[in-house]
Structure formats: C-alpha cells, structure tokens
Design a protein around this motif. Structure first.
Motif, PDB file in Angstrom:
ATOM      1  N   LEU A  14       0.349  -1.177  -0.390  1.00 20.16           N
ATOM      2  CA  LEU A  14      -0.015   0.007   0.159  1.00 20.16           C
ATOM      3  C   LEU A  14       0.662   1.296  -0.416  1.00 20.16           C
ATOM      4  O   LEU A  14       0.000   1.926  -0.547  1.00 20.16           O
ATOM      5  N   THR A  15       2.058   1.379   0.856  1.00 20.68           N
ATOM      6  CA  THR A  15       2.229   2.485   0.447  1.00 20.68           C
ATOM      7  C   THR A  15       3.698   2.630  -0.857  1.00 20.68           C
ATOM      8  O   THR A  15       3.550   3.481  -1.374  1.00 20.68           O
ATOM      9  N   GLU A  16       3.881   1.264  -1.648  1.00 17.03           N
ATOM     10  CA  GLU A  16       4.523   2.033  -2.747  1.00 17.03           C
ATOM     11  C   GLU A  16       3.047   2.862  -4.014  1.00 17.03           C
ATOM     12  O   GLU A  16       3.485   3.586  -4.684  1.00 17.03           O
ATOM     13  N   ALA A  17       1.466   1.743  -3.571  1.00 15.82           N
ATOM     14  CA  ALA A  17       1.236   2.640  -4.057  1.00 15.82           C
ATOM     15  C   ALA A  17       0.357   3.640  -3.773  1.00 15.82           C
ATOM     16  O   ALA A  17       0.162   4.188  -5.285  1.00 15.82           O
ATOM     17  N   THR A  18       0.691   4.086  -2.301  1.00 15.11           N
ATOM     18  CA  THR A  18       0.121   6.056  -2.317  1.00 15.11           C
ATOM     19  C   THR A  18       1.431   6.145  -3.356  1.00 15.11           C
ATOM     20  O   THR A  18       1.041   7.326  -4.092  1.00 15.11           O
ATOM     21  N   TRP A  19       2.531   5.828  -3.126  1.00 16.15           N
ATOM     22  CA  TRP A  19       4.269   6.478  -3.934  1.00 16.15           C
ATOM     23  C   TRP A  19       3.373   6.752  -5.326  1.00 16.15           C
ATOM     24  O   TRP A  19       3.433   7.813  -5.899  1.00 16.15           O
ATOM     25  N   ALA A  20       3.036   5.568  -5.661  1.00 16.72           N
ATOM     26  CA  ALA A  20       2.481   5.923  -7.284  1.00 16.72           C
ATOM     27  C   ALA A  20       1.611   6.195  -7.649  1.00 16.72           C
ATOM     28  O   ALA A  20       1.931   6.974  -8.687  1.00 16.72           O
ATOM     29  N   VAL A  21       0.408   6.489  -6.194  1.00 17.43           N
ATOM     30  CA  VAL A  21      -0.497   7.487  -6.809  1.00 17.43           C
ATOM     31  C   VAL A  21       0.168   9.588  -6.870  1.00 17.43           C
ATOM     32  O   VAL A  21       0.019   9.725  -7.830  1.00 17.43           O
ATOM     33  N   LEU A  22       0.803   8.942  -5.933  1.00 15.54           N
ATOM     34  CA  LEU A  22       0.594  10.591  -6.080  1.00 15.54           C
ATOM     35  C   LEU A  22       2.282  10.892  -6.837  1.00 15.54           C
ATOM     36  O   LEU A  22       1.655  11.828  -7.470  1.00 15.54           O
ATOM     37  N   THR A  23       2.760  10.139  -7.275  1.00 14.78           N
ATOM     38  CA  THR A  23       4.455  10.349  -8.669  1.00 14.78           C
ATOM     39  C   THR A  23       3.078  10.762  -9.838  1.00 14.78           C
ATOM     40  O   THR A  23       3.809  12.153 -10.287  1.00 14.78           O
ATOM     41  N   ARG A  24       1.526   9.936 -10.126  1.00 19.67           N
ATOM     42  CA  ARG A  24       1.533  10.171 -10.862  1.00 19.67           C
ATOM     43  C   ARG A  24      -0.082  11.231 -11.200  1.00 19.67           C
ATOM     44  O   ARG A  24      -0.384  12.010 -12.007  1.00 19.67           O
ATOM     45  N   ALA A  25      -0.993  11.344 -10.084  1.00 19.62           N
ATOM     46  CA  ALA A  25      -1.610  12.244  -9.950  1.00 19.62           C
ATOM     47  C   ALA A  25      -1.253  13.545  -8.824  1.00 19.62           C
ATOM     48  O   ALA A  25      -2.769  14.059  -8.466  1.00 19.62           O
ATOM     49  N   GLY A  26      -0.390  13.572  -8.167  1.00 20.09           N
ATOM     50  CA  GLY A  26      -0.073  14.329  -5.974  1.00 20.09           C
ATOM     51  C   GLY A  26      -1.226  14.240  -5.588  1.00 20.09           C
ATOM     52  O   GLY A  26      -2.090  12.927  -5.047  1.00 20.09           O
ATOM     53  N   LEU A  27      -0.929  15.006  -4.591  1.00 19.99           N
ATOM     54  CA  LEU A  27      -2.018  14.958  -3.636  1.00 19.99           C
ATOM     55  C   LEU A  27      -3.145  15.012  -3.922  1.00 19.99           C
ATOM     56  O   LEU A  27      -4.346  14.150  -2.740  1.00 19.99           O
ATOM     57  N   THR A  28      -4.196  15.486  -5.210  1.00 24.88           N
ATOM     58  CA  THR A  28      -5.570  16.119  -4.692  1.00 24.88           C
ATOM     59  C   THR A  28      -5.756  14.507  -5.369  1.00 24.88           C
ATOM     60  O   THR A  28      -7.127  14.434  -5.357  1.00 24.88           O
ATOM     61  N   GLY A  29      -5.183  13.566  -6.269  1.00 26.80           N
ATOM     62  CA  GLY A  29      -5.588  12.904  -7.206  1.00 26.80           C
ATOM     63  C   GLY A  29      -5.460  11.209  -5.953  1.00 26.80           C
ATOM     64  O   GLY A  29      -5.754   9.759  -5.980  1.00 26.80           O
ATOM     65  N   LEU A  30      -5.048  11.355  -4.786  1.00 26.44           N
ATOM     66  CA  LEU A  30      -5.004  10.308  -3.665  1.00 26.44           C
ATOM     67  C   LEU A  30      -6.297   9.781  -2.793  1.00 26.44           C
ATOM     68  O   LEU A  30      -6.245  10.846  -2.427  1.00 26.44           O
ATOM     69  N   THR A  31      -6.572   8.644  -3.117  1.00 27.63           N
ATOM     70  CA  THR A  31      -8.002   8.605  -3.015  1.00 27.63           C
ATOM     71  C   THR A  31      -7.471   6.929  -2.278  1.00 27.63           C
ATOM     72  O   THR A  31      -7.051   6.169  -2.870  1.00 27.63           O
ATOM     73  N   ALA A  32      -8.911   6.879  -1.531  1.00 21.70           N
ATOM     74  CA  ALA A  32      -8.095   5.167  -1.220  1.00 21.70           C
ATOM     75  C   ALA A  32      -8.650   3.988  -2.525  1.00 21.70           C
ATOM     76  O   ALA A  32      -7.878   3.412  -2.733  1.00 21.70           O
ATOM     77  N   SER A  33      -9.686   4.384  -3.233  1.00 19.44           N
ATOM     78  CA  SER A  33      -9.794   3.900  -4.358  1.00 19.44           C
ATOM     79  C   SER A  33      -8.951   3.889  -5.179  1.00 19.44           C
ATOM     80  O   SER A  33      -8.461   2.634  -5.996  1.00 19.44           O
ATOM     81  N   ALA A  34      -8.034   4.719  -5.222  1.00 24.47           N
ATOM     82  CA  ALA A  34      -6.678   5.046  -6.247  1.00 24.47           C
ATOM     83  C   ALA A  34      -5.471   4.253  -5.913  1.00 24.47           C
ATOM     84  O   ALA A  34      -5.177   3.451  -6.549  1.00 24.47           O
ATOM     85  N   VAL A  35      -5.259   4.171  -4.517  1.00 21.17           N
ATOM     86  CA  VAL A  35      -4.360   3.781  -3.744  1.00 21.17           C
ATOM     87  C   VAL A  35      -5.261   1.906  -3.881  1.00 21.17           C
ATOM     88  O   VAL A  35      -4.112   0.959  -4.303  1.00 21.17           O
ATOM     89  N   ALA A  36      -6.441   1.462  -3.783  1.00 23.03           N
ATOM     90  CA  ALA A  36      -6.704   0.425  -3.879  1.00 23.03           C
ATOM     91  C   ALA A  36      -6.659   0.109  -4.768  1.00 23.03           C
ATOM     92  O   ALA A  36      -5.722  -1.470  -5.230  1.00 23.03           O
ATOM     93  N   LYS A  37      -6.779   0.065  -6.643  1.00 21.96           N
ATOM     94  CA  LYS A  37      -7.118   0.134  -7.681  1.00 21.96           C
ATOM     95  C   LYS A  37      -4.816  -0.346  -8.037  1.00 21.96           C
ATOM     96  O   LYS A  37      -5.027  -1.212  -8.736  1.00 21.96           O
ATOM     97  N   GLU A  38      -4.016   0.808  -7.481  1.00 19.37           N
ATOM     98  CA  GLU A  38      -3.075   0.310  -8.229  1.00 19.37           C
ATOM     99  C   GLU A  38      -2.013  -0.644  -7.032  1.00 19.37           C
ATOM    100  O   GLU A  38      -1.397  -1.283  -8.231  1.00 19.37           O
ATOM    101  N   ALA A  39      -3.108  -0.740  -5.963  1.00 22.75           N
ATOM    102  CA  ALA A  39      -2.317  -2.171  -5.300  1.00 22.75           C
ATOM    103  C   ALA A  39      -3.437  -3.666  -5.466  1.00 22.75           C
ATOM    104  O   ALA A  39      -2.973  -4.353  -5.144  1.00 22.75           O
TER     105      ALA A  39
END
Length: 193
Positions: A14-39
C-alpha cells in the motif's frame, strides 16, 4: 482454515501504491480507491490497514525518511575519510543523481500535505532535522577548524539548496538541468576545501 494476514507486506504494498498515485496524480488524486486500484486490492483492505488517508500518508512519509536515512548511511559508510563522507553525502542529496524524480514528486506532495496537517508537518520537520544533524556532524569532522556557527550555517545551506533544487527541478528542467544542479552543489562544496 482462515488465511494468515501479512500486515507488514500489505503495508509495503500500500505504501508503494500510495507513492505511485502521488507520483502520477499528486495529493489531490490520492484517494483510497486510487491506492486500492494501484495495489490490486479492495478499498476495504486499504481502510483496514490504514483507517484514514492521513494514516496512509504518515506511514508513507515515515517510509520516505527511512529510505533516505538508509541511503545516506550507505554513502557515508563507503567514504574513505571525513571530508569525502561529507562531500559524498551532499552530492547524494539531489534526486537527479539517482534518477529519483518520482521520490521528489512524493516529497513535494508530502510538503503540501504538511501545510494543513500538523502531524505530517512534524514528520517533515523531524526528517529535515535529521539531515541537518547529519551534515553538521560530518562537517564538524571534516572541518574541525570551523566554528559551531560555521557548521550550522553550512548544514542549513546544504539542506536549503538540495531541497530547493529537488523541488524546482521537477517543474523546470531547462533552468535546473543536471549540469546546473551539479555546478550549484560544487560551488557549495568549495567551502569545505
């Protein structure tokens, strides 16, 4: 028989997924569903592991600090003398040297989150203070003729330059090319010789 849950493995994923989402979409794009999808998991698992978005951010921020500390310790351990240790650690700080622009994007996202969240801000301050203490320790060993004020001033300059270059070079690689950043670091390190 129920499956055994590997909590640490899930946190890492989940940490790696969070980093991937932050890298791609920034803080505004960080959602639980985005992290779940990435992970590749459910949002329920995200919330089960990290009950709030803030918990997820704090854990990912700690991980960023742990990785930075481990990297700098490795660089320092390879140095042959105190001056080399100081110079090698300072040269290791800009992300362009490691091709770590994603890391810089994540760091900038955390900095933005820190403005509105005191806990994340405190993690940010602690990480920065650890860097300052490391540079102070290395500078004092490399330049025993420097005063405490010289050592402290140098550490602040190193932190400000490296943090600034890492942030602004994300948006303006033309003005802050790798070569320009290298020259800036070299000019700062001239003070150590």
């Amino acid at each position: 028989m129920p499956r055994t849950r590997d909590v640490e493995k899930q946190k890492r994923a989940l940490t790696e997924a969070t980093w991937a989402v932050l890298t791609r979409a920034g803080l505004t794009g960080l959602t639980a569903s985005a992290v779940a999808k990435e992970a590749g998991c459910t949002t329920g698992l995200v919330f089960h592991t990290f009950p709030t978005k803030r918990d997820l951010l704090v854990h990912a921020r700690r991980t960023l600090t742990e990785r930075a500390v481990a990297r700098l310790e490795e660089v320092e351990a390879k140095a042959s003398d105190p001056l080399s240790a100081l110079q090698d650690v300072v040269r290791a700080l800009p992300v362009y040297r490691r091709g770590a622009t994603d890391e810089a994007r994540v760091w900038v996202s955390f900095l933005a989150a820190a403005v509105a969240d005191e806990d994340i801000a405190e993690h940010h301050r602690q990480g920065n203070r650890m860097l300052l203490r490391r540079i102070e320790r290395l500078a004092a060993a490399a330049r025993p003729d420097w005063t405490h004020e010289d050592v402290t001033s140098f550490a602040v300059d190193v932190s400000a330059l490296s943090e600034g270059l890492n942030a602004v070079s994300l948006l303006d690689t033309q003005s802050y090319s790798a070569e320009q950043q290298e020259r800036s670091i070299d000019r700062l390190l001239e003070r150590t010789t």
